[in-house]
Write a protein that holds these residues in place. Structure first.
Motif, PDB file in Angstrom:
ATOM      1  N   SER A 230       0.833  -1.204   0.000  1.00  0.00           N
ATOM      2  CA  SER A 230       0.000   0.000   0.000  1.00  0.00           C
ATOM      3  C   SER A 230       0.869   1.257   0.000  1.00  0.00           C
ATOM      4  O   SER A 230       0.546   2.245  -0.664  1.00  0.00           O
ATOM      5  CB  SER A 230      -0.940   0.001   1.206  1.00  0.00           C
ATOM      6  OG  SER A 230      -0.220   0.132   2.427  1.00  0.00           O
ATOM      7  N   PHE A 231       1.993   1.203   0.722  1.00  0.00           N
ATOM      8  CA  PHE A 231       2.879   2.370   0.755  1.00  0.00           C
ATOM      9  C   PHE A 231       3.631   2.531  -0.556  1.00  0.00           C
ATOM     10  O   PHE A 231       4.035   3.637  -0.919  1.00  0.00           O
ATOM     11  CB  PHE A 231       3.837   2.256   1.932  1.00  0.00           C
ATOM     12  CG  PHE A 231       3.763   3.429   2.873  1.00  0.00           C
ATOM     13  CD1 PHE A 231       2.552   4.038   3.150  1.00  0.00           C
ATOM     14  CD2 PHE A 231       4.895   3.923   3.493  1.00  0.00           C
ATOM     15  CE1 PHE A 231       2.470   5.116   4.008  1.00  0.00           C
ATOM     16  CE2 PHE A 231       4.830   5.003   4.353  1.00  0.00           C
ATOM     17  CZ  PHE A 231       3.610   5.605   4.612  1.00  0.00           C
ATOM     18  N   PHE A 232       3.857   1.432  -1.290  1.00  0.00           N
ATOM     19  CA  PHE A 232       4.415   1.516  -2.644  1.00  0.00           C
ATOM     20  C   PHE A 232       3.491   2.369  -3.519  1.00  0.00           C
ATOM     21  O   PHE A 232       3.946   3.278  -4.238  1.00  0.00           O
ATOM     22  CB  PHE A 232       4.566   0.113  -3.230  1.00  0.00           C
ATOM     23  CG  PHE A 232       5.033   0.080  -4.660  1.00  0.00           C
ATOM     24  CD1 PHE A 232       6.383  -0.072  -4.958  1.00  0.00           C
ATOM     25  CD2 PHE A 232       4.136   0.175  -5.719  1.00  0.00           C
ATOM     26  CE1 PHE A 232       6.826  -0.105  -6.282  1.00  0.00           C
ATOM     27  CE2 PHE A 232       4.568   0.146  -7.042  1.00  0.00           C
ATOM     28  CZ  PHE A 232       5.911   0.000  -7.318  1.00  0.00           C
ATOM     29  N   VAL A 233       2.205   2.095  -3.442  1.00  0.00           N
ATOM     30  CA  VAL A 233       1.225   2.855  -4.217  1.00  0.00           C
ATOM     31  C   VAL A 233       1.171   4.301  -3.731  1.00  0.00           C
ATOM     32  O   VAL A 233       1.078   5.247  -4.533  1.00  0.00           O
ATOM     33  CB  VAL A 233      -0.160   2.193  -4.129  1.00  0.00           C
ATOM     34  CG1 VAL A 233      -1.227   3.046  -4.813  1.00  0.00           C
ATOM     35  CG2 VAL A 233      -0.122   0.805  -4.750  1.00  0.00           C
ATOM     36  N   CYS A 234       1.262   4.486  -2.414  1.00  0.00           N
ATOM     37  CA  CYS A 234       1.258   5.843  -1.860  1.00  0.00           C
ATOM     38  C   CYS A 234       2.413   6.663  -2.447  1.00  0.00           C
ATOM     39  O   CYS A 234       2.227   7.784  -2.902  1.00  0.00           O
ATOM     40  CB  CYS A 234       1.368   5.782  -0.341  1.00  0.00           C
ATOM     41  SG  CYS A 234       1.348   7.391   0.474  1.00  0.00           S
ATOM     42  N   GLY A 235       3.612   6.092  -2.452  1.00  0.00           N
ATOM     43  CA  GLY A 235       4.770   6.800  -2.993  1.00  0.00           C
ATOM     44  C   GLY A 235       4.666   7.044  -4.483  1.00  0.00           C
ATOM     45  O   GLY A 235       5.031   8.123  -4.975  1.00  0.00           O
ATOM     46  N   ALA A 236       4.168   6.038  -5.218  1.00  0.00           N
ATOM     47  CA  ALA A 236       4.054   6.178  -6.668  1.00  0.00           C
ATOM     48  C   ALA A 236       3.110   7.312  -7.053  1.00  0.00           C
ATOM     49  O   ALA A 236       3.324   8.001  -8.062  1.00  0.00           O
ATOM     50  CB  ALA A 236       3.570   4.862  -7.281  1.00  0.00           C
ATOM     51  N   THR A 237       2.074   7.535  -6.245  1.00  0.00           N
ATOM     52  CA  THR A 237       1.050   8.507  -6.618  1.00  0.00           C
ATOM     53  C   THR A 237       1.236   9.879  -5.962  1.00  0.00           C
ATOM     54  O   THR A 237       0.475  10.806  -6.272  1.00  0.00           O
ATOM     55  CB  THR A 237      -0.344   7.961  -6.253  1.00  0.00           C
ATOM     56  OG1 THR A 237      -0.364   7.571  -4.875  1.00  0.00           O
ATOM     57  CG2 THR A 237      -0.676   6.753  -7.110  1.00  0.00           C
ATOM     58  N   THR A 238       2.214  10.024  -5.072  1.00  0.00           N
ATOM     59  CA  THR A 238       2.475  11.328  -4.450  1.00  0.00           C
ATOM     60  C   THR A 238       3.824  11.861  -4.918  1.00  0.00           C
ATOM     61  O   THR A 238       3.911  12.558  -5.920  1.00  0.00           O
ATOM     62  CB  THR A 238       2.412  11.239  -2.914  1.00  0.00           C
ATOM     63  OG1 THR A 238       3.271  10.176  -2.452  1.00  0.00           O
ATOM     64  CG2 THR A 238       0.997  10.956  -2.451  1.00  0.00           C
ATOM     65  N   ASN A 239       4.898  11.522  -4.198  1.00  0.00           N
ATOM     66  CA  ASN A 239       6.233  12.024  -4.555  1.00  0.00           C
ATOM     67  C   ASN A 239       6.598  11.692  -5.996  1.00  0.00           C
ATOM     68  O   ASN A 239       7.163  12.526  -6.714  1.00  0.00           O
ATOM     69  CB  ASN A 239       7.296  11.418  -3.630  1.00  0.00           C
ATOM     70  CG  ASN A 239       7.033  11.712  -2.177  1.00  0.00           C
ATOM     71  OD1 ASN A 239       6.098  11.170  -1.610  1.00  0.00           O
ATOM     72  ND2 ASN A 239       7.856  12.541  -1.569  1.00  0.00           N
ATOM     73  N   GLY A 240       6.289  10.468  -6.432  1.00  0.00           N
ATOM     74  CA  GLY A 240       6.715  10.043  -7.755  1.00  0.00           C
ATOM     75  C   GLY A 240       5.941  10.682  -8.879  1.00  0.00           C
ATOM     76  O   GLY A 240       6.531  11.219  -9.822  1.00  0.00           O
ATOM     77  N   LEU A 241       4.623  10.657  -8.796  1.00  0.00           N
ATOM     78  CA  LEU A 241       3.792  11.119  -9.910  1.00  0.00           C
ATOM     79  C   LEU A 241       3.461  12.612  -9.792  1.00  0.00           C
ATOM     80  O   LEU A 241       3.943  13.439 -10.570  1.00  0.00           O
ATOM     81  CB  LEU A 241       2.505  10.296  -9.966  1.00  0.00           C
ATOM     82  CG  LEU A 241       1.494  10.671 -11.058  1.00  0.00           C
ATOM     83  CD1 LEU A 241       2.120  10.541 -12.441  1.00  0.00           C
ATOM     84  CD2 LEU A 241       0.239   9.810 -10.946  1.00  0.00           C
ATOM     85  N   VAL A 242       2.664  12.967  -8.798  1.00  0.00           N
ATOM     86  CA  VAL A 242       2.193  14.347  -8.697  1.00  0.00           C
ATOM     87  C   VAL A 242       3.310  15.292  -8.276  1.00  0.00           C
ATOM     88  O   VAL A 242       3.491  16.367  -8.854  1.00  0.00           O
ATOM     89  CB  VAL A 242       0.998  14.434  -7.721  1.00  0.00           C
ATOM     90  CG1 VAL A 242       0.584  15.878  -7.496  1.00  0.00           C
ATOM     91  CG2 VAL A 242      -0.175  13.620  -8.248  1.00  0.00           C
ATOM     92  N   GLY A 243       4.085  14.896  -7.267  1.00  0.00           N
ATOM     93  CA  GLY A 243       5.155  15.768  -6.790  1.00  0.00           C
ATOM     94  C   GLY A 243       6.192  16.068  -7.852  1.00  0.00           C
ATOM     95  O   GLY A 243       6.743  17.170  -7.901  1.00  0.00           O
ATOM     96  N   THR A 244       6.491  15.103  -8.706  1.00  0.00           N
ATOM     97  CA  THR A 244       7.513  15.279  -9.739  1.00  0.00           C
ATOM     98  C   THR A 244       6.953  15.849 -11.031  1.00  0.00           C
ATOM     99  O   THR A 244       7.583  16.694 -11.678  1.00  0.00           O
ATOM    100  CB  THR A 244       8.205  13.935 -10.030  1.00  0.00           C
ATOM    101  OG1 THR A 244       8.785  13.431  -8.818  1.00  0.00           O
ATOM    102  CG2 THR A 244       9.299  14.089 -11.089  1.00  0.00           C
ATOM    103  N   HIS A 245       5.747  15.433 -11.435  1.00  0.00           N
ATOM    104  CA  HIS A 245       5.280  15.714 -12.793  1.00  0.00           C
ATOM    105  C   HIS A 245       4.103  16.685 -12.897  1.00  0.00           C
ATOM    106  O   HIS A 245       3.728  17.044 -14.026  1.00  0.00           O
ATOM    107  CB  HIS A 245       4.904  14.395 -13.484  1.00  0.00           C
ATOM    108  CG  HIS A 245       6.092  13.534 -13.801  1.00  0.00           C
ATOM    109  ND1 HIS A 245       6.946  13.804 -14.848  1.00  0.00           N
ATOM    110  CD2 HIS A 245       6.581  12.416 -13.183  1.00  0.00           C
ATOM    111  CE1 HIS A 245       7.899  12.880 -14.878  1.00  0.00           C
ATOM    112  NE2 HIS A 245       7.704  12.037 -13.883  1.00  0.00           N
ATOM    113  N   LEU A 246       3.532  17.130 -11.790  1.00  0.00           N
ATOM    114  CA  LEU A 246       2.399  18.045 -11.921  1.00  0.00           C
ATOM    115  C   LEU A 246       2.827  19.378 -12.541  1.00  0.00           C
ATOM    116  O   LEU A 246       2.133  19.914 -13.419  1.00  0.00           O
ATOM    117  CB  LEU A 246       1.734  18.292 -10.566  1.00  0.00           C
ATOM    118  CG  LEU A 246       0.510  19.219 -10.622  1.00  0.00           C
ATOM    119  CD1 LEU A 246      -0.607  18.596 -11.475  1.00  0.00           C
ATOM    120  CD2 LEU A 246      -0.020  19.530  -9.221  1.00  0.00           C
TER     121      LEU A 246
END
Length: 428
Positions: A241-257
């Motif tokens: 679940s934390f893998f998904v949390c990281g992928a969708t926060t720091n990884g996706l939105v935090g980096t690419h928004l």
């Protein structure tokens, strides 16, 4: 001296100092979001190439966590934090001189990644476990929210500097901030444990058993904690679940928004403002999540958090069409949920493995978070390069969050009900 005889417990000074460390580290970690476009423009690197360096940073940030927790237990929080700040300072300073992708990988990827991994959520978990017996969820929520506050403090200023002074001026600001926080750690973070100054953790009674000091090799301690936790199904659910949390926060939105907003004609400063809005509302959401985690079923809280996050991401592709109303609505919803998952995840970790091993095992779970963040950053950058749009990245991440919301409800099922752990005694 008994803590009951002190009107003001120094645990609050330690927590405040830790909050500042985490704010600064969060600002450093958030910086790549405003650097992708200028690096792409100056050097002609693709977003996939730039994302690779960011991915190394995010993965190392996570993998260092469990060893950092063991190192703090063995050598002390103060020394470990000072080394972490120095590594980040050197890495950020070196990043201002990059000319080739491998230099970005070494400076921002390796040095900043290792440094930030030692000044992250594991640091907050260690401080909470050592210094607090009462209000643990609330304090962990506040410390976790510092990540969002770091965005709030740094990102608009960093985006303005990129636009008016060039991206290298950003590294100068970060170096100064890291230097100031280093001095504060030297002056204020004087004790590693309340017993070092003759006190009990905040809210602990004199009769409450205290875990013995940890001895041994930090690497061995971290591996042993992982080996023990890996035999528990709930550990793997929490890590996934934390893998998904990281992928969708720091990884996706935090980096690419921010670069995604640039694709839609939205200036960087305004796009960074969206992340700042997320920072404001995550400060509220994560602190509230800590308060709720002290009172309600952590599994149900995670179900709500991942479900709301998934629906927000599924909505995002349409939100770009209305930057005046729809994007701020997305920022508010996503901000409230950004890392509200941390307090209930830490609580479930303590209930699963016990008080003594919780910081180190939580470090391994955070490693899953950051591996997910690296996966999210790299896969989104690759999808953008391949299809010239981020739409597939938003939609697939949203679906993954919805599936995770269902998965977390299975934590504790088929075994004895999760019960609050006791200091030094793993839950059976």
């Amino acid at each position: 001296m008994n803590s009951a005889n002190r009107r003001f417990h120094p645990a609050w000074i330690v927590a405040a100092t830790t909050f500042l460390v985490l704010i600064c580290a969060a600002g450093v970690r958030a910086t790549p979001g405003v650097l992708i476009v200028p690096l792409e423009a100056e050097f002609g690197w693709s977003r996939a190439v730039i994302s690779a360096g960011i991915t190394v940073n995010l993965v190392l940030y996570g993998l260092v966590g469990p060893f950092s927790a063991a190192t703090m237990q063995r050598f002390g929080v103060r020394r470990t934090t000072m080394v972490a700040l120095l590594l980040m300072l050197v890495g950020v300073a070196a990043a201002s001189h990059v000319r080739y992708p491998w230099q970005l990988l070494v400076s921002w990827g390796v040095l900043v990644g290792i440094g930030s991994g030692n000044a992250a959520m594991v640091l907050g978990a260690t401080i909470v476990s050592r210094w607090f017996h009462r209000h643990r969820g609330m304090v962990m929520g506040i410390l976790t929210a510092s990540t969002a506050t770091g965005q709030l403090v740094f990102l608009p200023a960093l985006a303005w500097l990129v636009e008016h002074r060039g991206w290298r001026s950003v590294t100068t600001l970060l170096v100064v901030a890291l230097g100031v926080v280093f001095v504060l750690v030297v002056l204020l973070l004087r004790a590693d444990h309340p017993r070092d100054i003759g006190l009990r953790p905040y809210g602990a009674s004199p009769a409450e058993p205290e875990p013995p000091p940890v001895q041994g090799n930090p690497f061995v301690l971290a591996i042993e904690a992982l080996r023990s936790a890996a035999r528990k199904r709930d550990f793997w659910i929490l890590a996934a679940s934390f893998f998904v949390c990281g992928a969708t926060t720091n990884g996706l939105v935090g980096t690419h928004l921010v670069p995604a907003c640039h694709d839609h004609g939205i200036p960087e400063v305004r796009a960074a403002g969206l992340l700042a809005i997320m920072g404001v509302f995550d400060l509220v959401g994560t602190t509230t999540s800590g308060w709720l985690s002290d009172r309600f079923d952590a599994r149900k809280l995670l179900f709500v958090y991942y479900g709301v996050r998934g629906l927000s991401l599924l909505y995002l592709p349409q939100a770009f069409g209305d930057e005046v109303f729809a994007l701020p609505v997305f920022a508010v919803l996503y901000g409230l949920d950004w890392i509200a998952t941390v307090p209930p995840t830490l609580k479930l970790t303590r209930d699963t493995v016990g008080e003594r091993d919780a910081p180190t095992v939580f470090g391994w779970i955070v490693a899953g978070h950051q591996i997910g963040a690296g996966f999210g950053a790299l896969s989104a950058g690759t999808l953008r390069t391949m299809f010239d749009t981020y739409t597939l990245a938003w939609l697939s991440a949203g679906g993954l969050c919805v599936a995770t919301a269902v998965m977390v409800l299975f934590i504790g099922r088929g075994s004895a009900a999760l019960a609050p752990s006791r200091a030094g005694q793993p839950v059976p």
